[in-house]
Design an enzyme around this catalytic site. Structure first.
Site, short mmCIF file in Angstrom:
data_model
loop_
_atom_site.label_atom_id
_atom_site.label_comp_id
_atom_site.label_asym_id
_atom_site.label_seq_id
_atom_site.Cartn_x
_atom_site.Cartn_y
_atom_site.Cartn_z
N GLY A 15 10.49 -0.52 -17.78
CA GLY A 15 10.22 -1.42 -16.74
C GLY A 15 11.46 -1.78 -16.11
O GLY A 15 11.67 -2.80 -15.63
N CYS A 381 -11.68 3.93 -1.23
CA CYS A 381 -11.50 5.26 -0.62
C CYS A 381 -12.59 5.91 -1.28
O CYS A 381 -13.46 6.00 -0.63
CB CYS A 381 -10.09 5.73 -1.18
SG CYS A 381 -9.29 6.90 -0.38
N GLY A 383 -14.24 5.21 -3.54
CA GLY A 383 -15.19 4.25 -3.80
C GLY A 383 -16.21 4.15 -2.85
O GLY A 383 -17.25 3.80 -2.86
N HIS A 507 -6.91 1.84 1.47
CA HIS A 507 -6.43 1.44 0.21
C HIS A 507 -5.94 0.14 0.25
O HIS A 507 -4.58 -0.08 0.48
CB HIS A 507 -5.37 2.35 -0.24
CG HIS A 507 -5.89 3.80 -1.09
ND1 HIS A 507 -6.47 3.93 -2.10
CD2 HIS A 507 -6.21 4.75 -0.20
CE1 HIS A 507 -6.87 5.07 -2.33
NE2 HIS A 507 -6.61 5.82 -1.24
N GLU A 509 -5.37 -2.17 -1.84
CA GLU A 509 -4.79 -2.61 -2.90
C GLU A 509 -3.10 -2.43 -2.72
O GLU A 509 -2.38 -3.02 -3.29
CB GLU A 509 -4.81 -1.82 -4.27
CG GLU A 509 -4.45 -0.37 -4.27
CD GLU A 509 -5.77 0.62 -3.67
OE1 GLU A 509 -6.43 0.25 -2.80
OE2 GLU A 509 -5.83 1.91 -3.94
N1 GLN Z 1 -10.76 12.69 -2.76
C1 GLN Z 1 -11.29 11.82 -1.70
C2 GLN Z 1 -10.51 12.57 -0.28
O1 GLN Z 1 -9.70 13.33 -0.33
C3 GLN Z 1 -10.56 10.14 -1.85
C4 GLN Z 1 -9.24 10.22 -1.98
C5 GLN Z 1 -8.78 8.79 -2.50
O2 GLN Z 1 -9.67 8.28 -3.31
N2 GLN Z 1 -7.57 8.54 -2.26
O3 GLN Z 1 -10.97 11.99 0.86
#
Ligand code: GLN
Length: 537
Positions: A15, A381, A383, A507, A509
Site C-alpha cells: 500500500g 461500460c 454493463g 466509466h 467510477e
Molecule cells: N469490451 C467492451 C468494449 O471494448 C467493454 C469495455 C469496458 O467495459 N471497458 O467495448
C-alpha cells in the site's frame, strides 16, 4: 519545489500508493499544493495491455492515459489533476531513449543506463515540476527495493536528491514488519535488510513507514530506529486499517508523519484540519443505514480488478450515510445456479466493465433479473452493453442479439465496433479513451442526478451501441438518456417504469471521491436503500 520519494521494501502490495496518497491528503490540508507521480519499473509502455490477473485495474485519466491503479488513489485522496506524465514506466523511458538514439541525439556516444536512462527518469520529475507548479511533489517508485529492474529509478532519485539539495528532499521507505505467530512477536529483520539494501545504493531513508498487523511497541521502534539509522519519531506505525482505507490519513496524522515531513522540508505551514475527513470516517464506521450491493463480474476473486468501482460504491454509501456491503458475484455462478438464488435479497446490482466472453451470459441474466424485478441496476461500460443485449433479446425478442465482440456472426449486433476501430491493429492505447463531453437528455434520471445537462466522463472501450436499433429500442421503453455532443454515440441508457436502471458507456467510477461521491453512485445507493426499506412485505 520540495520532493518526497516513496520506496517500498520487503514485499509488494504494502500500500505504498495509499501511503503516498494519504500523505498528499495531509499536506493539502495544511495548505500546500501537492503533485503526485508514479514510476513503474516494468517494461510495458503502460498497463493497458496487461491482464487484471497481472496488474489489477487499469485506471484511466482525462487525457486518455491508461495508468497504474495507484493514480486512482492519488485522485481520490487529493485534488491533484493527473495526466499521462504522472505515470512513467521503464518501457516509456527506454522508448524515449531509443527514439533519441535513432535520431542521433546522443552525438556518437555510447548510450547507457547511467546517465542516459537515469537522465530520462529525472526529466520526468522536472516536467511535472514545470507543469504542476506544486509546492511538493510526491514520487512513488513501484516495485520492491532489491528488484533489478528498479535500480535505475533508485539511482535516478539518488542523483536528483543531490541536485535538489538539503532540506528539499525526503525519502520515505514503506516496509513490512511481519508478525510471526509461532514466536508471538513482530520481526524487524526484514526491515533492517531492506534499509541496508537502500543504503547500499546511496539512499538513507528519513522516515520509515512500518506496515504491521500488530502495534509497534516502544522497544521495537527503538530497535528499528537504531539499526536503520532513522530517528525514533520517524519510525511510523501503519497498522492494517479496521474499517476503511480512508482512515490512513488520520492514522498517519496521529503518528505526526506530516509534521516530520514539514520539519524536514522546512515548510512552515499550519496543522491539517481533517474534520471533514473525520466526518467521512464516522459515516463509514457507524452509518445510519445499511445495504447490500452485488457486483457481478469476472475477476471478483481479485482484490484490485474493480478497485475504482468498489471505491465509488463506498462513496455512494457515504453520500447516503449508508454502509455498503459489497457482494462479489462471479457471473459464471449465475450461469450455473440461476439468478434468483444468488441475486434475491440484494439492494442493487452493478455490472462493471470487462472484456472477453467468459461470464457474459451470467451478466445478461443479472441484468434481466434487475429489469424484471425492479431491482436497482447500474451498468458501467460493458454493463451498459449487457443491458442493451438483454433488452434486445427479451423485450424486442431479437433472438441471439449480441455484441459483435462476443459473437461476430450475430444476426442482431446491437453492440458493434466503432467504424474508427475497424482498421486498428495495435492493441496498446488504441481504444476510445479518456474524457469526452456527454449531453444528457432533459427529464432523464441521469440529468436529474448530475444536476447538469453536459458532463465530462472517461472512456475505455471499442464497441458501441448500434444506432440501427435505436428507434426500436426507444419505442419499446428504453430511454437514450445521454449521447456524445453530436448525438451520434449513445452514452447513457435508462429504463422507463423502473426505480433505477441506469447504464453508461463511460466509466463514472474514475471520478468519484470520498468527499465528492459521484452522482450516479449516489443515486444508485439511494435507490438500493429505498428498495430495502420501502419494500412491501
Ligand atoms: N469490451 C467492451 C468494449 O471494448 C467493454 C469495455 C469496458 O467495459 N471497458 O467495448
Amino acid at each position: 519545489m520540495k520532493y518526497i520519494f516513496v520506496t517500498g521494501g520487503v514485499v509488494s502490495s504494502l500500500g505504498k500508493g495509499l501511503t503516498a496518497a494519504a500523505l498528499g491528503t495531509l499536506l493539502e490540508n495544511r495548505g500546500l499544493k501537492v503533485a503526485l507521480q508514479k514510476f513503474d519499473p516494468y517494461l510495458n509502455v503502460d498497463p493497458g495491455t496487461m491482464s487484471p490477473y497481472q496488474h489489477g485495474e487499469v485506471y484511466v485519466l482525462d487525457d486518455g492515459a491508461e495508468t497504474d491503479l495507484d493514480l486512482g488513489h492519488y485522485e481520490r485522496f487529493t485534488s491533484t489533476k493527473l495526466t499521462r506524465y504522472n505515470n512513467l514506466t521503464s518501457g516509456q523511458v527506454y522508448q524515449r531513449v531509443l527514439d533519441k538514439e535513432r535520431r542521433g541525439d546522443y552525438l556518437g556516444k555510447t548510450v547507457q543506463v547511467i546517465p542516459h536512462v537515469t537522465d530520462e527518469i529525472q526529466n520526468r520529475i522536472r516536467e511535472i515540476r514545470e507543469q504542476s507548479k506544486a509546492d511538493v511533489l510526491i514520487t512513488e517508485i513501484g516495485g520492491t527495493t532489491g528488484d533489478i529492474e528498479g535500480l535505475p529509478f533508485l539511482e535516478a532519485i539518488r542523483e536528483f536528491a543531490l541536485e535538489a539539495g538539503h532540506n528539499n528532499v525526503v525519502f520515505i521507505h514503506v516496509t513490512f514488519v511481519p508478525f510471526i505467530k509461532a514466536a508471538g512477536e513482530l520481526k524487524t529483520k526484514p526491515t533492517q535488510q531492506s534499509v541496508a539494501k537502500l543504503r547500499e545504493i546511496g539512499i538513507t531513508p528519513h522516515i520509515l513507514v512500518c506496515r504491521c498487523e500488530q502495534p509497534l511497541n516502544k522497544e521495537l521502534r527503538q530497535k528499528i530506529s537504531l539499526f536503520c539509522n532513522v530517528p525514533y519519531e520517524a519510525v511510523i506505525e501503519e497498522k492494517d486499517v479496521d474499517h476503511s482505507i480512508y482512515e490512513v490519513p488520520l492514522m498517519l496524522q496521529r503518528e505526526r508523519m506530516d509534521d516530520i515531513v514539514c520539519d524536514l522540508l522546512r515548510l512552515d505551514v499550519p496543522a491539517a484540519n481533517m474534520s471533514h475527513w473525520q466526518d467521512i470516517i464516522r459515516k463509514l464506521i457507524a452509518p445510519q443505514h445499511r445495504v447490500r450491493i452485488g457486483v457481478v463480474g469476472k475477476y471478483i476473486e481479485l482484490q484490485d480488478a474493480y478497485k475504482s468501482v468498489y471505491e465509488a460504491i463506498i462513496h455512494g454509501g457515504i453520500a447516503n450515510d449508508c454502509g455498503v456491503e459489497i457482494e462479489k458475484i462471479d457471473a459464471e455462478e449465475i450461469e450455473k445456479h440461476g439468478p434468483e438464488k444468488i441475486l434475491s435479497g440484494l439492494g442493487g446490482i452493478l455490472v462493471p466493465g470487462g472484456f472477453g466472453e467468459r461470464g457474459i451470459e451470467g451478466k445478461i441474466m443479472a441484468a434481466r433479473f434487475a429489469r424484471e424485478n425492479k431491482l436497482p441496476y447500474l451498468g458501467l461500460c460493458l454493463g451498459m452493453q449487457i443491458a442493451t443485449i438483454e433488452f434486445a433479446r427479451h423485450v424486442l425478442k431479437l433472438d441471439n442479439a449480441h455484441s459483435s465482440e462476443f459473437d461476430p456472426n450475430t444476426p442482431h449486433p446491437v453492440i458493434a465496433m466503432l467504424d474508427e476501430q475497424k482498421n486498428v491493429t495495435q492493441k496498446g492505447g488504441t481504444m476510445r479513451l479518456g474524457a469526452q463531453p456527454c449531453q444528457l437528455v432533459v427529464g432523464s434520471k441521469a440529468a436529474q442526478l448530475y444536476g447538469a445537462f453536459v458532463v465530462s466522463e472517461r472512456h475505455r472501450h471499442r464497441y458501441e451501441f448500434n444506432n440501427a436499433y435505436r428507434g426500436q429500442m426507444e419505442a419499446a421503453g428504453l430511454i437514450i438518456a445521454g449521447t456524445t455532443s453530436d448525438g451520434k454515440l449513445v452514452e447513457v441508457i435508462e429504463l422507463k417504469d423502473h426505480p433505477f436502471f441506469i447504464a453508461s458507456q463511460f466509466h463514472p467510477e474514475f471520478q468519484s471521491k470520498p468527499n465528492a461521491p459521484h452522482p450516479l453512485f449516489r443515486g444508485f445507493i439511494a435507490a438500493a436503500h429505498n428498495r430495502i426499506h420501502h419494500r412491501p412485505l
